[in-house]
Design an enzyme around this catalytic site. Structure first.
Site, short mmCIF file in Angstrom:
data_model
loop_
_atom_site.label_atom_id
_atom_site.label_comp_id
_atom_site.label_asym_id
_atom_site.label_seq_id
_atom_site.Cartn_x
_atom_site.Cartn_y
_atom_site.Cartn_z
CB CYS A 1 4.03 -58.61 6.50
SG CYS A 1 3.46 -57.12 5.65
CG ASN B 1 1.14 -52.41 6.89
OD1 ASN B 1 0.73 -51.33 7.30
ND2 ASN B 1 0.33 -53.41 6.68
CB CYS C 1 3.30 -57.52 -0.08
SG CYS C 1 4.21 -56.59 -1.31
NE ARG C 2 5.18 -60.93 3.60
CZ ARG C 2 6.24 -61.20 4.34
NH1 ARG C 2 6.50 -62.45 4.69
NH2 ARG C 2 7.03 -60.22 4.75
CB SER C 3 0.19 -57.42 7.10
OG SER C 3 0.86 -56.23 6.81
CG ASP D 1 8.93 -60.58 1.21
OD1 ASP D 1 8.21 -60.03 0.36
OD2 ASP D 1 9.79 -59.98 1.88
#
Ligand code: 4NP
Length: 162
Positions: free
Chosen positions: A12, A15, A17-19, A129
């Site tokens: 993301c 690095n 939150c999402r990934s 996001d």
């Protein structure tokens, strides 16, 4: 015969939150399937601004409520990733575009995918996001990722006869 591991990198922007969430969810799904010795999972960001940090505390809290441990440290994507990983999976179209721009060769470009393309019932075309939003954004990230990670494991099972 010892088989090569299948290596997956989730990517993301930051690095944090999402990934890292994708990493934690996929690690749990893979462990529950008894496949941890066959599949290696990591995550990275297209920018290095948060390098060395743990995932965002809000993301960690939402993940913990679903039994996911988010304990990776943020790192930027590096050139060796394009050689070391089999699947390089961006969370949104900007991540995919940035990855393709960094990719050193055509073989690397072919490893790059968008996460929601693995969702069995794709209700979303990207992982939104959550950084500047509220609690519902973090829950949505986890909902979409759980679905897409299951789809990804199904694809790996058929592609590698796992
Ligand atoms: P991520 O979220 O890409 O899912 O880790 C973000 C983290 C940090 C920032 C933006 C998005 N930031 O602007 O610092």
């Amino acid at each position: 015969m010892k088989q090569e591991k299948i290596r997956i990198l989730f990517v993301c922007l930051g690095n944090i939150c999402r990934s890292p969430s994708a990493e934690a969810i996929m690690k749990k799904i893979v462990a529950d399937a008894g496949l941890s010795d066959r599949i290696e999972i990591d995550s990275a960001g297209t920018m290095g601004y948060h390098e060395g940090e743990l995932p965002d505390s809000r993301m960690r809290q939402h993940g913990a409520r679903r039994d996911y441990t988010l304990d990776s440290r943020s790192r930027p994507v590096r050139m060796s990733d394009f050689y070391d990983f089999d699947y390089i999976i961006g969370m949104d179209d900007q991540n995919v575009t940035d990855l393709k721009r960094k990719a050193p060769d055509q073989e690397s470009v072919e490893k790059i995918h968008r996460m929601t393309n693995f969702s069995p019932e794709p209700l979303h075309d990207h992982i939104p996001d959550p950084y500047y939003g509220g609690a519902s954004g973090f829950e949505l990230v986890l909902d979409i990722l759980e679905d897409a990670c299951r789809g990804l494991l199904n694809q790996l099972r058929s592609e590698y006869s796992l």
